[in-house]
Write an enzyme that holds these catalytic residues in place. Sequence first.
Site, PDB file in Angstrom:
ATOM      1  N   HIS A 162       0.860  -1.187   0.000  1.00  0.00           N
ATOM      2  CA  HIS A 162       0.000   0.000   0.000  1.00  0.00           C
ATOM      3  C   HIS A 162       0.895   1.234   0.000  1.00  0.00           C
ATOM      4  O   HIS A 162       2.087   1.134   0.261  1.00  0.00           O
ATOM      5  CB  HIS A 162      -0.924   0.016   1.229  1.00  0.00           C
ATOM      6  CG  HIS A 162      -0.171   0.194   2.509  1.00  0.00           C
ATOM      7  ND1 HIS A 162       0.418  -0.862   3.185  1.00  0.00           N
ATOM      8  CD2 HIS A 162       0.123   1.311   3.228  1.00  0.00           C
ATOM      9  CE1 HIS A 162       1.033  -0.405   4.256  1.00  0.00           C
ATOM     10  NE2 HIS A 162       0.883   0.915   4.301  1.00  0.00           N
ATOM     11  N   HIS A 192       5.657   6.154  -1.103  1.00  0.00           N
ATOM     12  CA  HIS A 192       6.463   4.942  -1.247  1.00  0.00           C
ATOM     13  C   HIS A 192       5.630   3.720  -0.885  1.00  0.00           C
ATOM     14  O   HIS A 192       4.667   3.815  -0.128  1.00  0.00           O
ATOM     15  CB  HIS A 192       7.715   5.005  -0.373  1.00  0.00           C
ATOM     16  CG  HIS A 192       7.415   4.981   1.092  1.00  0.00           C
ATOM     17  ND1 HIS A 192       6.988   6.111   1.781  1.00  0.00           N
ATOM     18  CD2 HIS A 192       7.425   3.971   1.987  1.00  0.00           C
ATOM     19  CE1 HIS A 192       6.775   5.780   3.049  1.00  0.00           C
ATOM     20  NE2 HIS A 192       7.019   4.492   3.202  1.00  0.00           N
TER      21      HIS A 192
END
Length: 192
Positions: free
Chosen positions: A57, A144
């Site tokens: 995620h 990220h």
Amino acid sequence: MQQPDLAGFAAPDNNLHRLFFALWPADDVRQEISDAASRLLWEHEPGGRRIGPHRYHLTLQFLGDYAELPPSLVAQASAAAASVTVAPFELVLDRAGSFRNRSIPWWLGCETVPDGLLQLWDSLGAALARSGVRVQSGKALVPHVTVLRDAREPLPAQGIEPLHWPVDSFVLIHSELGARNAYTQVGRWSLR
């Protein structure tokens, strides 16, 4: 919009309950992230603990850790999310690197942050503030996807073959850290 699933959040246990908003990749993008991570790990042999693809995620807003997850917080956060209006966008993961903290996490990220992602982050943060939900994220978005923890060495930032991630929704995740170590998607909101 999916209504939040509040069942069982207040039950006491020994787990730590974490709540955060995130971008959640579709299965094909999840597989591409896993393949890119495999190439990096094969090339560099960093040791550490690989993150399972089912956990990939990109965190948007972190709402905190709780001994017991308050249903009122889930309801307030869900109401805030429902008020966000941002158009769908594409995120291109084209960089790999690591953060220099104790667990030396390796990540995939982007050289250029798309305007849509910045708008989503800003709009969601503002909506949460208006709803009285305290955000515990940093003051800047560092997009990220973590693919490894506890590497022996940091990974110098480097380009990777670009992965195209069409973003058309965001989610609220309840993460239980402890015996279950599970992610539960509490709600999903479409970008429009």
